[in-house]
Design an enzyme around this catalytic site. Sequence first.
Site, PDB file in Angstrom:
ATOM      1  N   GLY A  41       0.838  -1.192   0.000  1.00  0.00           N
ATOM      2  CA  GLY A  41       0.000   0.000   0.000  1.00  0.00           C
ATOM      3  C   GLY A  41       0.869   1.235   0.000  1.00  0.00           C
ATOM      4  O   GLY A  41       2.058   1.158   0.326  1.00  0.00           O
TER       5      GLY A  41
ATOM      6  N   CYS B  17       5.201  -6.280   1.739  1.00  0.00           N
ATOM      7  CA  CYS B  17       5.578  -4.863   1.800  1.00  0.00           C
ATOM      8  C   CYS B  17       4.818  -4.161   2.937  1.00  0.00           C
ATOM      9  O   CYS B  17       5.061  -4.469   4.097  1.00  0.00           O
ATOM     10  CB  CYS B  17       5.343  -4.221   0.430  1.00  0.00           C
ATOM     11  N   TYR B  18       3.874  -3.282   2.640  1.00  0.00           N
ATOM     12  CA  TYR B  18       3.110  -2.630   3.716  1.00  0.00           C
ATOM     13  C   TYR B  18       2.472  -3.691   4.623  1.00  0.00           C
ATOM     14  O   TYR B  18       2.421  -3.531   5.848  1.00  0.00           O
ATOM     15  CB  TYR B  18       2.023  -1.740   3.103  1.00  0.00           C
TER      16      TYR B  18
ATOM     17  N   HIS C 261       8.013  -7.753  -3.776  1.00  0.00           N
ATOM     18  CA  HIS C 261       6.714  -8.070  -4.383  1.00  0.00           C
ATOM     19  C   HIS C 261       6.801  -9.358  -5.211  1.00  0.00           C
ATOM     20  O   HIS C 261       7.261  -9.317  -6.357  1.00  0.00           O
ATOM     21  CB  HIS C 261       6.250  -6.904  -5.256  1.00  0.00           C
TER      22      HIS C 261
ATOM     23  N   GLU D 121       4.373 -10.863  -6.483  1.00  0.00           N
ATOM     24  CA  GLU D 121       3.279 -10.894  -7.454  1.00  0.00           C
ATOM     25  C   GLU D 121       3.667 -10.302  -8.803  1.00  0.00           C
ATOM     26  O   GLU D 121       3.003 -10.550  -9.797  1.00  0.00           O
ATOM     27  CB  GLU D 121       2.046 -10.165  -6.878  1.00  0.00           C
TER      28      GLU D 121
ATOM     29  N   SER E 135     -12.581  -3.219 -31.097  1.00  0.00           N
ATOM     30  CA  SER E 135     -11.409  -2.451 -31.525  1.00  0.00           C
ATOM     31  C   SER E 135     -10.480  -3.299 -32.374  1.00  0.00           C
ATOM     32  O   SER E 135      -9.530  -2.802 -32.954  1.00  0.00           O
ATOM     33  CB  SER E 135     -10.643  -1.963 -30.296  1.00  0.00           C
ATOM     34  N   GLY E 136     -10.751  -4.620 -32.412  1.00  0.00           N
ATOM     35  CA  GLY E 136      -9.865  -5.509 -33.154  1.00  0.00           C
ATOM     36  C   GLY E 136      -8.798  -6.116 -32.252  1.00  0.00           C
ATOM     37  O   GLY E 136      -8.061  -7.004 -32.653  1.00  0.00           O
ATOM     38  N   GLY E 137      -8.713  -5.645 -31.013  1.00  0.00           N
ATOM     39  CA  GLY E 137      -7.746  -6.208 -30.066  1.00  0.00           C
ATOM     40  C   GLY E 137      -8.319  -7.433 -29.392  1.00  0.00           C
ATOM     41  O   GLY E 137      -9.495  -7.779 -29.580  1.00  0.00           O
ATOM     42  N   VAL E 138      -7.493  -8.074 -28.571  1.00  0.00           N
ATOM     43  CA  VAL E 138      -7.910  -9.330 -27.972  1.00  0.00           C
ATOM     44  C   VAL E 138      -9.047  -9.125 -26.959  1.00  0.00           C
ATOM     45  O   VAL E 138      -9.972  -9.949 -26.895  1.00  0.00           O
ATOM     46  CB  VAL E 138      -6.706 -10.077 -27.339  1.00  0.00           C
ATOM     47  N   ASP E 139      -9.047  -8.014 -26.222  1.00  0.00           N
ATOM     48  CA  ASP E 139     -10.053  -7.856 -25.161  1.00  0.00           C
ATOM     49  C   ASP E 139     -11.466  -7.762 -25.739  1.00  0.00           C
ATOM     50  O   ASP E 139     -12.381  -8.468 -25.311  1.00  0.00           O
ATOM     51  CB  ASP E 139      -9.778  -6.599 -24.320  1.00  0.00           C
ATOM     52  N   SER E 140     -11.625  -6.872 -26.727  1.00  0.00           N
ATOM     53  CA  SER E 140     -12.978  -6.736 -27.270  1.00  0.00           C
ATOM     54  C   SER E 140     -13.359  -7.974 -28.085  1.00  0.00           C
ATOM     55  O   SER E 140     -14.528  -8.354 -28.148  1.00  0.00           O
ATOM     56  CB  SER E 140     -13.127  -5.452 -28.088  1.00  0.00           C
ATOM     57  N   SER E 141     -12.376  -8.639 -28.687  1.00  0.00           N
ATOM     58  CA  SER E 141     -12.700  -9.850 -29.461  1.00  0.00           C
ATOM     59  C   SER E 141     -13.175 -10.969 -28.541  1.00  0.00           C
ATOM     60  O   SER E 141     -14.142 -11.680 -28.854  1.00  0.00           O
ATOM     61  CB  SER E 141     -11.479 -10.329 -30.251  1.00  0.00           C
TER      62      SER E 141
ATOM     63  N   LYS F 272      -4.640  -9.499 -18.671  1.00  0.00           N
ATOM     64  CA  LYS F 272      -4.432  -9.745 -20.099  1.00  0.00           C
ATOM     65  C   LYS F 272      -4.037 -11.191 -20.386  1.00  0.00           C
ATOM     66  O   LYS F 272      -4.551 -11.819 -21.305  1.00  0.00           O
ATOM     67  CB  LYS F 272      -3.347  -8.785 -20.581  1.00  0.00           C
TER      68      LYS F 272
END
Length: 534
Positions: free
Chosen positions: A76, A103-104, A190, A192, A244-250, A390
């Site tokens: 944090g 960390c925190y 970290h 992660e 948009s043609g990207g992976v997320d919207s596809s 992603k």
Amino acid sequence: MNSPQSQDPIVSEQTNISADPLQNERVLVLDFGSQFAQLIARRVRDQNVYCEIVRHDIPAESVIARKPAAMIFSGGPSSVYDQGAPKCDPKLFELGIPILGICYGMQLTAQSLGGAVQACPAREYGRARLSISNMEKLFAGFPSEIDVWMSHGDQVQKLPEGFETLAGTTTCPHAAVKHHALPIYGIQFHPEVSHTALGGTLIHNFLYNVVGCQGRWHLSNFADQTISQMRQRIGSDRVICGLSGGVDSSVTAALLYKAIGPQLTCILIDNGLLRKDEQSAVIREFTDHFQADLRVVDAGDRFMSALSGIRDPQEKRRRIGHAFIECFKEESLKINGAKYLAQGTLYPDVIESGAAPDGPAATIKLHHNVGGLPEQLGFDLVEPLRDLFKDEVRKLGLELGLPEHLVWRHPFPGPGLAVRCLGEVTRAKLDVLREADEILITEIRNANLYRETSQAFVVLLESQSVGVMGDSRTYENAVAVRCVNTDDFMTADWSRLPYDLLALVSTRIINEVRGVNRVCYDISSKPPATIEWE
Ligand code: XMP
């Protein structure tokens, strides 16, 4: 993050998943305002252990009711000794549930149990070398030294009673600690982020060696669950999906098509901020792989006039978000009104917009399809990927049968070239960017490094510099080439591209793109820089 108070049916679906007895092996991540809280959860899910994020001040009674196998306290931005710094219910330390403080989270644990935390003489951001002195459970199978990612100004100076040190760096003597009898661990770095070597193994070791998890949660459940939840929620209404043609919207469109078939209309808005020949590439890709209805809207003039005279990055994003919604509303009317608007929003978009319900994380950027949207939207949002990163979306895309080249396309931001054109956006500047971008991507592909590089683009700077071309003085623009390697886009390192490739890109851009006489290479990591410049 998934606040337990969230009312969004898509966001709260994970609570339903956890109702399955096979997944009742649950880890709680207590969020102390970290940009990485969801990343921790995601790393836990990578280990096939179900994970939920909860507020840092969750009462011990609520924790007990959830029967977690373990708790992870996130990092944090605060100092534990600050007034008003986020705390946890002190009773959590008495429950006997294994705790990993990061960390925190480690500093708070140490302070709560009688140790001392102070500002460190040298703040540490970025890579550090960790020497491990105790290889038991947490570091089982580790070499004696590894590179870790640090991001802190404070550190534990005095350990609480009963704690011992497992590892340290030259500037941070207690970089990993544990209680000698209780299952309580703390680490200053970290695990992660992908730049900590063996970070996944450390989380695996905590879950399996310390907590004793079995690994019962799988991403493959996600698609089926999401499709049936969306089908139930949408009923017989119509949905428009911004493509948009990207992976997320596809992937969003693919999930929706499986859920509601012909009730879905996909809309590609050409906002005049796309890369060279992008509109035709997206149409070709879509018709090859999707059966859903697609409409293309040429809205370049609208976006350019919305951006006219605007220099502030957040304002650009806000105006672009608003212009998108206006376009969607107009298109929705043409198909007799859509109740829902679907977007490929991912978790990093939500967290970095400071838009997570009850989340204390700071706003980094107004993501155009989260913080940049008008209040009166006129649609209900459907965002099936809102909890995913992603790399999880890519896995899901492959499971849904999308082709590899589409799944592995570099991401392209919704506000497009506008956030790569510093200062006011003009058509002339966009043309320069398009040409330079095309050269960069072509040469990276020719060098067979497209897939190895996570994202590559050119930024048009606002500074001019003197040059000499053909014996004449020039006073023209500089561009920055930004290439990064990352798995999840939450952290990133600059790509170590071969010098010969960089030289070729630079020569071609300066020779072929009018108005550019200088090319710089961006060597900043995220954090502290972000990937896009605006
Ligand atoms: P940053 O610059 O925040 O970017 O480190 C992380 C990833 O997100 C993309 N990005 C966006 N994508 N709309 C999008 O669809 C946006 O407003 C937006 N802003 C950043 C960025 O390209 C990178 O992949």
